[in-house]
Design an enzyme around this catalytic site. Structure first.
Site, short mmCIF file in Angstrom:
data_model
loop_
_atom_site.label_atom_id
_atom_site.label_comp_id
_atom_site.label_asym_id
_atom_site.label_seq_id
_atom_site.Cartn_x
_atom_site.Cartn_y
_atom_site.Cartn_z
N HIS A 264 2.71 47.55 -62.83
CA HIS A 264 1.86 48.76 -62.77
C HIS A 264 2.70 50.03 -62.60
CE1 HIS A 264 -1.10 51.68 -61.49
NE2 HIS A 264 -0.54 51.77 -60.30
N ASP B 176 -1.43 57.41 -63.10
CA ASP B 176 -1.92 56.26 -62.33
C ASP B 176 -3.33 55.88 -62.80
OD1 ASP B 176 -1.90 54.32 -60.25
OD2 ASP B 176 -2.88 55.72 -58.88
N GLU C 278 1.85 52.99 -49.47
CA GLU C 278 0.46 52.56 -49.31
C GLU C 278 0.32 51.03 -49.36
OE1 GLU C 278 -2.20 55.06 -51.66
OE2 GLU C 278 -3.47 53.30 -51.93
N ASP C 279 1.07 50.39 -50.23
CA ASP C 279 0.86 48.96 -50.45
C ASP C 279 1.78 48.05 -49.64
OD1 ASP C 279 -1.15 49.60 -52.10
OD2 ASP C 279 -0.14 49.08 -53.97
N HIS D 34 5.11 55.44 -56.21
CA HIS D 34 3.86 55.99 -55.68
C HIS D 34 3.05 55.04 -54.82
CE1 HIS D 34 1.85 54.04 -59.15
NE2 HIS D 34 0.72 54.20 -58.50
N ASP D 35 3.23 53.73 -55.00
CA ASP D 35 2.46 52.78 -54.19
C ASP D 35 3.31 52.06 -53.15
OD1 ASP D 35 -0.16 53.12 -55.16
OD2 ASP D 35 0.22 51.85 -56.90
#
Ligand code: ZN
Length: 206
Positions: free
Chosen positions: A55, A145, A83-84, A79-80
């Site tokens: 992704h 995204d 958060e992830d 970017h993740d």
């Protein structure tokens, strides 16, 4: 539009405590490698259960093809990661990104990261409200995204998401994107095409 070829020679933002500036291509590959390590145990929610790094590579590819600046491409790869990784044994923090990639990149990632302490519906509402006030780089990452996610909604939708839930997701992505447009015309066009495809496909299924 910025010249994508420039990325092979132009140094990216000067990194805190590191001189001389690293070539942009080296930073981009370092970010890809960093993201692959952070997401090593993460999978996409779709039936194909793709490795999560697929992704973020797609997001970065969309940004690069649209001529986005190197800092946005690097932030797209990362970017993740914050958060992830919050449930991982060693979560990645914005401070980690700041140390490894500098304040500009960490700032963009902060702008596009949800506050996981908030309920999901609140976070989704905040994404719509925050998009219009985001920096130009963060807007481009957000659009890329959403483009990648809308494509995935067609190719490998999250398991258990019925038609209504996918329709709701596509509509929400459109509302977030509305606030993120106006910076990069190539991304705006690509989002609109992808959105139309997603809506058409869902209408055909109904
Ligand atoms: Zn994402």
């Amino acid at each position: 539009m910025p010249n994508p070829d420039a990325m092979t020679v132009a140094p990216i933002v000067s990194l805190a405590g590191q001189a001389p500036a690293e070539p942009a291509l080296a930073t981009i590959l370092r970010a890809a490698s960093f993201a692959a390590r952070v997401h090593a145990t993460h999978r996409r929610k779709g039936a194909a259960a793709e490795p999560y790094v697929n992704h973020v590579l797609e997001v970065a590819e969309i940004l690069a093809a649209a001529g986005a600046p190197p800092a946005a491409i690097v932030a797209g790869l990362l970017h993740d990661t914050v958060e992830d990784s919050d449930a991982d044994p060693v979560p990645t923090t914005l401070a980690d990104l700041d140390a490894a990639f500098g304040a500009e990149v960490a700032g963009i990632v902060a702008e596009v990261s949800d506050d996981k302490s908030l309920p999901k519906e609140v976070r989704k509402g905040l994404q719509i409200r925050h998009a219009a006030g985001a920096s130009e780089a963060a807007k481009q990452v957000k659009l890329a995204d959403k483009i990648a996610n809308l494509r995935t909604m067609r190719s490998s939708p999250p398991i258990g998401w019925d038609h209504a839930r996918r329709l709701e997701y596509v509509g929400w992505a459109g509302r977030v994107a509305a606030g993120a447009k106006g910076v990069n015309p190539a991304l705006d066009v690509l989002f609109d095409e992808t959105y139309r495809h997603a809506v058409t496909r869902l209408a055909e299924e109904a």
